[in-house]
Write an enzyme that holds these catalytic residues in place. Structure first.
Site, mmCIF file in Angstrom:
data_model
loop_
_atom_site.group_PDB
_atom_site.id
_atom_site.type_symbol
_atom_site.label_atom_id
_atom_site.label_comp_id
_atom_site.label_asym_id
_atom_site.label_seq_id
_atom_site.Cartn_x
_atom_site.Cartn_y
_atom_site.Cartn_z
ATOM 1 N N ARG A 14 27.927 13.129 -12.836
ATOM 2 C CA ARG A 14 26.994 13.025 -13.970
ATOM 3 C C ARG A 14 26.796 11.597 -14.457
ATOM 4 O O ARG A 14 25.888 11.337 -15.245
ATOM 5 C CB ARG A 14 27.483 13.917 -15.117
ATOM 6 C CG ARG A 14 27.182 15.400 -14.901
ATOM 7 C CD ARG A 14 27.675 16.236 -16.055
ATOM 8 N NE ARG A 14 29.110 16.481 -15.986
ATOM 9 C CZ ARG A 14 29.817 17.086 -16.932
ATOM 10 N NH1 ARG A 14 29.212 17.479 -18.038
ATOM 11 N NH2 ARG A 14 31.120 17.272 -16.775
ATOM 12 N N ASN A 382 23.081 -34.112 -10.045
ATOM 13 C CA ASN A 382 24.382 -33.945 -9.398
ATOM 14 C C ASN A 382 24.316 -33.306 -8.017
ATOM 15 O O ASN A 382 25.319 -33.255 -7.320
ATOM 16 C CB ASN A 382 25.303 -33.111 -10.292
ATOM 17 C CG ASN A 382 24.702 -31.753 -10.643
ATOM 18 O OD1 ASN A 382 23.489 -31.602 -10.697
ATOM 19 N ND2 ASN A 382 25.546 -30.783 -10.899
#
Length: 449
Positions: A14, A382
């Site tokens: 469920r 970077n």
């Protein structure tokens, strides 16, 4: 001695999920982890987790708990069948066994400790945790005499009108004398509508069975679907926020705030609306968080303000101002008395004390000294397309607006970088750096139509 058995073999159809039900998260931990942690006060000699559906995945998820033992239930033929799998691994055990469900995550450790204490003090064969529900519709009823000894357990569909007025239900949590349980388990049959082995049938083979009502019936809430998982989260949040407010934390509009119970807070923290605290975070005294902030797996030192911002896997020093609209992440370390402002991202960088970056900047894979000033639009470039590289900026240096620092690069102390510069080479201490094309004016020039 006490052993614990946790039933965690079910699929949880469920839930409508590919993930095993017991691994669904609730407030920073999986359901089954919460059940395991609820046993802390009884200090069990052994903890056996009965697994079945996607057992390997459950074992992997719990691998950080080396004291667990796993018991396989290859077929799921009911609760009694699950507990029958303990007969071999516990064949030499002498003591009491607590049976818990891996999808009932809200039991307090004190409740389980009380269950075991009641069981042992009364020398019971079995002790059932029960609850008085306001609306017990659909639940089997437990009937007791004046000493709370169980006289009868009747399924809801089998109750007559008088019996249905009894609000005491079976929570599915038990403490058994192992020798009694081990003798009864082989006697179970599947003579029922579901063709399953029911653990409740063991009660028929016990001489002295006692019920113990839980004080807060919400503790026994089970999780069968997403709605129940959400309801359990609300219950957990109410507990957590009540605890912290009683400990001196101010939470404005608590209904809009969520806090994992792995988070630690000190007194005089103020949490504004729409703020969410996750993971192993520590928030120290005097901090103001929010409105609209997310803190995850981070340490925030005293008297820091974080406004409309996200901090994850990082550390922020004392008396620092973060935000609005700042993102700090990836093991970043921000020093004391800093200001990290509007639309700034800091990733995997160390920022020295008294350093400011007020707006519109990206600082990644960098080490900044003390009293550095980062001008608007400064970027540490970077990434070269393959690897990340480091940027180092010395104490008291300043970058002008729209500066680009192409890593790997080291900027010395007391350096001033002119606005609009792209810096590609290291810079010595005490320098003014200008790296941009000279402005030209061409007199009398107009765009020809």
């Amino acid at each position: 001695m006490v052993a614990v058995a946790i039933l965690a073999a079910g699929k949880g159809t469920r839930m409508k999920s590919d993930l095993p039900k017991v691994l669904h998260p609730l407030g920073g931990r999986s359901l089954v982890e919460r059940v395991i942690e609820s046993c802390a006060l009884i200090k069990p000699e052994r903890i056996c987790t009965i697994v079945g559906y996607r057992a390997a995945e459950v074992k992997t998820a719990l691998a950080h708990l080396p004291h667990l033992e796993f018991v396989e239930q290859t077929e799921q033929l009911g609760t009694g069948h699950a507990v029958q799998q303990l007969l071999e691994p516990l064949k030499d055990f002498a003591g009491d066994v607590v049976i818990l469900n891996g999808d009932v995550p809200l039991l307090r450790p004190e409740t389980i400790a009380d269950l075991v204490s009641t069981h042992q003090k009364n020398n019971n064969d079995a002790t059932l945790l029960t609850a008085q529900l306001p609306n017990p519709m659909g639940y089997g009823r437990v009937f007791c005499d004046g000493d709370n000894l169980v006289t009868q357990i009747v399924e809801h569909r089998d109750c007559n009108d008088a019996q249905r007025k009894n609000n005491r239900i079976n929570a599915g949590v038990y403490c058994f004398k192992w020798e009694v349980l081990a003798e009864a388990l082989p006697k179970l049959t599947t003579n029922n509508d579901q063709q399953e082995y029911y653990l409740t049938d063991v009660i028929l083979h016990c001489d002295k069975v006692m019920a113990m009502d839980v004080a807060d019936f919400q503790e026994i809430s089970g999780i069968n679907d997403r709605f129940q998982l959400s309801a359990a989260y609300e219950i957990l949040q109410d507990r957590i926020k009540e605890k912290w407010m009683k400990a001196g934390v101010m939470i404005h509009q608590p209904d809009t705030v969520t806090i994992d119970d792995t988070v630690q807070l000190e007194p005089d923290v103020m949490i504004e609306p729409q703020t969410h605290l996750r993971g192993n975070s520590l928030i120290k005294t005097g901090c103001r968080l929010g409105p609209g902030s997310l803190i995850e797996n981070s340490v925030i030192e005293a008297n820091t303000t974080i406004l409309y911002s996200v901090v994850s896997d990082s550390q922020v020093g004392e008396n620092t101002q973060i935000g609005p609209y700042t993102h700090i992440r990836g093991q970043a370390k921000v020093g004391e008395q800093c200001r990290i402002g509007n639309f700034v991202e800091v990733k995997k960088s160390t920022i020295g004390n008294n350093t400011n970056m007020a707006h519109l900047s990206y600082i990644g894979d960098a080490t900044l000294g003390a009293k550095v000033n980062i001008g608007a639009g400064t970027i540490t470039a970077n990434y070269d397309g393959v690897n990340k590289h480091q940027t180092v900026i010395g104490d008291r240096s300043k970058t002008g607006a729209n500066s680009v620092l192409v890593a790997p690069i080291t900027i010395g102390e007391d350096v001033t970088i002119a606005a609009g510069s792209t810096i590609t080479k290291d810079v010595d201490n005490d320098c003014l750096v200008v790296a941009r094309a000279r402005q030209k004016e061409i007199k009398g020039w107009r765009l020809q139509s």
